[in-house]
Scaffold this motif. Sequence first.
Motif, PDB file in Angstrom:
ATOM      1  N   ILE A 185       0.858  -1.179   0.000  1.00  0.00           N
ATOM      2  CA  ILE A 185       0.000   0.000   0.000  1.00  0.00           C
ATOM      3  C   ILE A 185       0.897   1.233   0.000  1.00  0.00           C
ATOM      4  O   ILE A 185       1.820   1.348   0.817  1.00  0.00           O
ATOM      5  CB  ILE A 185      -0.936   0.018   1.234  1.00  0.00           C
TER       6      ILE A 185
ATOM      7  N   LYS B 111       2.090   4.671   0.976  1.00  0.00           N
ATOM      8  CA  LYS B 111       1.876   5.485   2.167  1.00  0.00           C
ATOM      9  C   LYS B 111       2.232   6.951   1.941  1.00  0.00           C
ATOM     10  O   LYS B 111       1.657   7.833   2.562  1.00  0.00           O
ATOM     11  CB  LYS B 111       2.686   4.924   3.331  1.00  0.00           C
TER      12      LYS B 111
ATOM     13  N   ASN C 216      -1.350   6.535  -6.199  1.00  0.00           N
ATOM     14  CA  ASN C 216      -2.029   7.394  -5.241  1.00  0.00           C
ATOM     15  C   ASN C 216      -1.849   6.847  -3.837  1.00  0.00           C
ATOM     16  O   ASN C 216      -1.821   5.636  -3.643  1.00  0.00           O
ATOM     17  CB  ASN C 216      -3.528   7.480  -5.572  1.00  0.00           C
ATOM     18  N   VAL C 217      -1.733   7.757  -2.860  1.00  0.00           N
ATOM     19  CA  VAL C 217      -1.598   7.345  -1.461  1.00  0.00           C
ATOM     20  C   VAL C 217      -2.820   6.516  -1.086  1.00  0.00           C
ATOM     21  O   VAL C 217      -3.951   6.883  -1.376  1.00  0.00           O
ATOM     22  CB  VAL C 217      -1.459   8.580  -0.546  1.00  0.00           C
ATOM     23  N   GLY C 218      -2.564   5.365  -0.473  1.00  0.00           N
ATOM     24  CA  GLY C 218      -3.635   4.451  -0.103  1.00  0.00           C
ATOM     25  C   GLY C 218      -3.912   3.392  -1.154  1.00  0.00           C
ATOM     26  O   GLY C 218      -4.615   2.430  -0.907  1.00  0.00           O
TER      27      GLY C 218
END
Length: 70
Positions: free
Chosen positions: A14, A16, A34-36
């Motif tokens: 994932i 971060k 993208n973050v997440g």
Amino acid sequence: MMPLTFADIGEENIIKKIGGKQEVRTHLENLGFNVGGAVTVINTIGGNVIVKVKESRIAISKEMAQKIMV
């Protein structure tokens, strides 16, 4: 947290954090980082990294991969 370059091949991670200048972050976000979001390293060739993001395979340089923290 570690750079994407240290992630194991085949393991889903994932995102971060995405570092670098704003233009670099925008470019990576446009590619789907993208973050997440999930990212999987498929292979590394000469330091460059082939990853799977959102059902797409993308090759990025080692420098770019080091800006993506998982």
